[in-house]
Write an enzyme that holds these catalytic residues in place. Structure first.
Site, mmCIF file in Angstrom:
data_model
loop_
_atom_site.group_PDB
_atom_site.id
_atom_site.type_symbol
_atom_site.label_atom_id
_atom_site.label_comp_id
_atom_site.label_asym_id
_atom_site.label_seq_id
_atom_site.Cartn_x
_atom_site.Cartn_y
_atom_site.Cartn_z
ATOM 1 N N ILE A 20 -52.458 35.938 -25.837
ATOM 2 C CA ILE A 20 -51.451 37.017 -25.541
ATOM 3 C C ILE A 20 -50.141 36.675 -25.690
ATOM 4 C CG2 ILE A 20 -51.962 36.946 -22.872
ATOM 5 C CD1 ILE A 20 -51.997 40.031 -24.326
ATOM 6 N N VAL A 21 -50.236 35.678 -25.151
ATOM 7 C CA VAL A 21 -48.494 34.954 -25.185
ATOM 8 C C VAL A 21 -47.967 34.786 -26.515
ATOM 9 C CG1 VAL A 21 -46.530 33.103 -23.884
ATOM 10 C CG2 VAL A 21 -49.020 34.326 -22.489
ATOM 11 N N ASP A 41 -53.157 28.384 -34.196
ATOM 12 C CA ASP A 41 -54.017 28.490 -32.829
ATOM 13 C C ASP A 41 -55.849 27.835 -33.461
ATOM 14 O OD1 ASP A 41 -54.650 29.913 -30.325
ATOM 15 O OD2 ASP A 41 -56.645 29.629 -30.926
ATOM 16 N N GLN A 42 -56.030 27.233 -32.239
ATOM 17 C CA GLN A 42 -57.257 26.528 -32.604
ATOM 18 C C GLN A 42 -58.672 27.035 -32.919
ATOM 19 O OE1 GLN A 42 -58.060 24.276 -29.309
ATOM 20 N NE2 GLN A 42 -57.532 24.776 -27.998
ATOM 21 N N SER A 51 -57.119 31.962 -22.413
ATOM 22 C CA SER A 51 -57.949 33.376 -20.807
ATOM 23 C C SER A 51 -57.420 34.400 -21.664
ATOM 24 C CB SER A 51 -56.932 32.821 -20.030
ATOM 25 O OG SER A 51 -55.612 32.545 -20.190
ATOM 26 N N HIS A 233 -61.295 30.080 -11.862
ATOM 27 C CA HIS A 233 -61.799 31.346 -10.074
ATOM 28 C C HIS A 233 -62.540 31.806 -11.530
ATOM 29 C CE1 HIS A 233 -60.140 34.533 -13.243
ATOM 30 N NE2 HIS A 233 -60.105 35.671 -11.563
ATOM 31 N N TYR A 288 -60.548 41.186 -6.508
ATOM 32 C CA TYR A 288 -60.370 42.257 -7.159
ATOM 33 C C TYR A 288 -61.632 41.995 -7.796
ATOM 34 C CZ TYR A 288 -60.088 39.020 -11.375
ATOM 35 O OH TYR A 288 -60.369 38.105 -12.238
ATOM 36 N N VAL A 397 -51.219 37.551 -19.049
ATOM 37 C CA VAL A 397 -51.932 39.050 -19.135
ATOM 38 C C VAL A 397 -50.790 40.385 -19.298
ATOM 39 C CG1 VAL A 397 -53.022 40.845 -20.226
ATOM 40 C CG2 VAL A 397 -53.991 38.536 -20.360
ATOM 41 N N ASP A 591 -21.871 28.943 -10.694
ATOM 42 C CA ASP A 591 -20.485 29.435 -10.392
ATOM 43 C C ASP A 591 -20.659 27.415 -9.913
ATOM 44 O OD1 ASP A 591 -22.821 29.146 -7.909
ATOM 45 O OD2 ASP A 591 -20.840 29.917 -6.459
#
Length: 865
Positions: A20-21, A41-42, A51, A233, A288, A397, A591
């Site tokens: 997604i990134v 991509d692999q 993910s 997770h 969730y 995501v 600064d």
């Protein structure tokens, strides 16, 4: 999408990673006009196996970190504009609800509302238990005290979004190459020249590492230690539930189903189904939920952190193996293993909240991986060591759309921005890290801790207590310990926040130090106020070793310093000047205080803490050949002796004439304090008479001891960062990264006096252009805002930052509090915000929402003292 069968020989930009990134970055770069972008991509595409493939795609936009909310809000808009392969909108705007099972969590949800209002998330609401069940009828309302509702939250399938983003990028000229593992990045003279893949070499000028949990491995090949940590997770999907039977959905005719099933197996028939009701989060139990047709998906962070070794991660291959998925660990669902939640197993907590799942079989279950960073924020931007090397890791995501936009703008135009204007990403910058953070020992432990606290109620001043402490010690560390300093970790440094040895001062100043009994009083001590007042009345000594220090030297040093700085930097030897560094978009990049120490040598001083290394990197990146930029932070001990009695203290230990005529403000001299060599600057961030003293590190402890002894008869006390924040804010001194950053120009920050438009410096044209254009609220707001100094009308009240500011007669958010601290000399809490110009006028009344109450405040003329 239509990926390529072979790799091209060359490209302008190669993006490694088509999750997604990577897809968002390609989408945004091609939208900006680039047509020479290649994504490799692999795994297969669009279901790469990372993910983005296994994530349930929940989109909660509200976070305390402004950057995350900005990224998520922008991502929602991007995904809402995407058309999935089935012709439907890619984003499911179901709304999102976070519930509270405790009073502590209800207070947290009130903060959610306030942060949402501060960051511009639409229509945030607090709900009663009954209102929660209006949206989520399967929730047992007897288990909850209420909820936080964000109507525009929702869900996006990573696979559907990747496909849609890639298709549009391909239409604009990008190329996507699957089944191609990147093996190395070729560098010549510190510049990117090619990417080596298992299927051949791609010559290129830029590489973006968007490989998330695999980012560390590729960085190590280049000697770049990217501190991202893979963590596991749990996610499960129940069997069909009778309560959801009307939602039974056959997704097997979806155009992406076969591709998805080849990688993810049979669970694709549920993962590809979007939710039909609000996303649910039970943060008290770190869990969730979302629906998958007639099934409920259950995600759990409620277990002991699981951190796999990056070197042992699998890969995504054509046979459907997912390197980002590990086998489900039953004990972490059915046993209470989370160190902060030892009394209830996750499955029990889940069944209590959603009784419909009680006894239901968990039909699909796995441990999915994502990447954590040391501060829980993305790791993105140009890597200092190599021209053309960029990173985009530790991005979910939820945030990928905004992060992809900001990075693409950064790559193409030199400044991270979203549609509503420039964006400050200093706390996401890949160059923010210190050397120790690149070690696997550090990244492993802190990644695990970030996982542990991800759903905990965390105070903004909380610091690590047990894990990875005592890494960097200033030369005065042992003296601080003897004085019973409250040490907090800042960029690895053990820095005093206050000194318990100064507890006796509290009785002296007790009438000037209001109590703090609420959220604002956590991690605070009245000693901070006593130390600040003692500096104003007598004299204080502060360890500022952790502030970033650079030495810039070489025959072209003077020209280079002028190129960096907004002020006229034609300095005499020994002259000191406050100035700014701006980026190409005219935003304040830092600064700094610059001292000319010799003909071709300058000492550059800037803020420390987490953002300080960004400044060092910026200066190094721009240094021309022949100019040496040395990070002197660790080699120089630093302290400031400041207050009305500072001259008396120093006169006890040096023969130098310290009078105003002999040693004027903003000048520097080199001399001895007894037998210790020092470079002394007549400046003070506390805003009192004072000298900053710099000496080689091995002399630092002795210099500190000399000054402590000499100052006894003049009331000298050491003071910590808590007192320093109070001192600097009531004098109107900016703290970069809080009330001064890249989203605003020097003029908006009331620092136009530090700009000389007759000189040439980076960002000058942009500053002039932005000043000449009419600023309206319609242009996104940031350019239309002006800094405002506020004080609370109640002299006993204190607030914290990142809370919304309102017109007294309206609920429309005008801005937010960038920094706040009690001003003990002023006798009021001082806060800085950026407000529409008509509200930034001194005397204007506004209100600040903090912990559910609106506090009356007044805009003041600065500085206050």
């Amino acid at each position: 999408m239509d990926p390529s069968d072979s790799i091209p020989e060359s490209a302008g930009t190669v993006i490694v990673g088509a999750g997604i990134v990577g897809c968002n970055i390609a989408y945004q770069l091609t939208k900006l006009g680039r047509d020479d972008v290649v994504v490799v991509d692999q795994g297969p595409m669009p279901t790469t196996g990372g993910s983005s493939t296994h994530a349930p795609g929940i989109m909660f936009q509200t976070a305390e970190a402004k950057e995350l909310s900005q990224f998520a809000n922008y991502s929602r808009k991007v995904y809402s504009d995407l058309e999935g392969a089935d012709g439907q909108q890619a984003y499911n705007e179901t709304g999102g609800i976070e519930v509270a099972r405790s009073e502590e969590r209800m207070a947290f949800l009130q903060r959610r509302v306030e942060h949402a209002k501060a960051w511009g998330i639409p229509d945030p609401q607090l709900l009663s238990p009954e209102e929660v069940t209006d949206h989520l009828p399967l929730v047992d309302q007897d288990q909850i005290l209420g909820g936080y509702y964000s109507p525009t939250d929702g869900q996006v399938s990573g696979v559907i979004a990747c496909d849609a983003l890639a298709r549009e990028a391909i239409d604009r000229g990008a190329e996507f190459v699957p089944h191609t593992r990147t093996e190395d990045v070729e560098v010549t003279n510190d510049s990117i020249t090619a990417v080596e893949t298992e299927n051949g070499r791609i010559e290129c000028n830029e590489v973006v590492v968007a490989t998330n949990i695999w980012a560390r491995q590729l960085g190590e090949k280049l000697g770049v230690h990217i501190p991202v940590t893979p963590v596991e997770h749990q996610y499960t999907m129940t069997e069909s539930l009778a309560e959801l039977s009307e939602n039974d959905t056959d997704i097997t005719d979806h155009p992406l189903f076969d591709n998805y099933e080849n990688v993810s197996g049979e669970k694709a028939k549920r993962l590809l189904v979007g939710p039909d009701r609000a996303i649910l989060r039970d943060q008290d139990n770190a869990m969730y939920y979302r629906t998958h047709g007639d099934s409920y998906g259950i995600g759990s962070y409620n277990h002991d952190p699981i951190v796999p070794d990056p070197q042992e991660l699998g890969t995504n291959d054509p046979d459907g193996e997912q390197g980002s998925v590990h086998e489900f660990t039953e004990e972490h669902m059915n046993t209470a293993t989370h160190p902060d939640r030892p009394h209830k197993p996750p499955r029990q907590a889940s069944d209590e909240l959603l009784p419909a799942t009680d006894g239901a079989e968990l039909e699909f279950k796995y441990n999915g991986m994502f990447a954590e960073s040391p501060n829980g924020l993305p790791v993105m931007g140009p890597v200092e060591q190599y021209d053309g090397l960029w990173t985009a890791a530790a991005i979910w995501v939820t945030h990928a759309g905004g992060a992809g936009k900001a990075l693409a703008e950064w790559m193409e135009n030199g400044v991270p921005r979203l549609d509503d204007g420039p964006m400050d990403v200093s706390h996401c910058d890949v160059n923010r890290f210190d050397e120790h953070e690149g070690s696997w020992d550090f990244a492993r432990d802190i990644g695990a801790e970030e996982y542990r606290i991800v759903y905990n109620v965390m105070h903004p001043k909380w610091v690590w207590t047990d894990m990875q402490r005592d890494i960097r010690r200033t030369p005065m560390y042992h003296s601080h310990k003897e004085l019973d300093a409250e040490l907090w970790a800042e960029a690895g440094w053990e820095e005093p926040q206050w000194f318990e040895s100064n507890a006796d001062l509290v009785d002296r100043y007790t009438d000037e130090i209001p109590e703090r009994n609420g959220w604002e009083g956590k991690y605070w001590s009245p000693i901070e106020g006593a130390e600040a007042l003692n500096v104003r009345e007598n004299v204080g000594l502060h360890d500022m070793t952790a502030f970033n220090k650079m030495e810039v030297a070489g025959s072209g040093a003077g020209t280079f310093i002028q190129q960096l700085c907004t002020n006229d930097m034609d300095l005499d030897i020994g002259e000191v000047k406050y100035t700014l560094m701006c980026n190409e978009g005219g935003g304040v990049r830092a600064d700094i205080t610059v001292t000319r120490t010799d003909t071709n040598r300058y000492l550059v001083l800037t803020t420390g803490r987490e953002v300080g290394n960004n400044h060092v990197s910026w200066v190094r990146k721009h240094a021309p050949e022949g100019v040496i930029v040395n990070d002197a932070t660790s080699s120089l001990a630093a302290m400031v002796c400041t207050g009305p009695n500072a001259r008396k203290v120093l006169s006890e230990v040096t023969d130098i004439d310290l009078s105003d005529d002999a040693f004027p403000f903003f000048t520097s001299q080199q001399f001895y304090v007894k037998n210790v060599p020092v470079t002394a600057l007549r400046v003070s961030y506390a805003g009192e008479l004072g000298w900053e003293l710099y000496t080689p590190s091995e002399y630092g402890e002795r210099l500190w001891e000399i000054l402590l002894e000499a100052g006894k008869s003049y009331g000298l006390r050491p003071y910590g960062n808590g007192a320093l924040d109070a001192l600097r804010i009531e004098k109107g001194f900016r703290l970069w990264g809080e009330d001064l950053h890249t989203e605003h120009t020097p003029y908006q920050s009331n620092l136009g006096w530090a700009v000389d438009l007759d000189t040439e410096f980076i960002g000058k044209d942009a500053i002039k252009s932005r000043q000449q254009q009419p600023a309206t609220a319609a242009d996104g707001g940031t350019r239309a805002k002006q800094v405002a100094c506020l004080t609370l009308d109640d002299p006993n009240a204190s607030i914290l930052d990142n809370r919304p500011v309102f017109d007294v007669n309206d609920d429309e958010t005008l801005g937010y509090i960038h920094s706040a601290e009690y001003g003990y000399t002023v006798g009021a809490c001082v806060a800085y915000s950026y407000l529409p110009p008509e509200y930034a006028e001194p005397g204007t009344d506004v209100e600040i929402l903090f912990e559910g109450d609106r506090y009356a405040a007044t805009v003041r003329e600065e500085p206050l003292i």
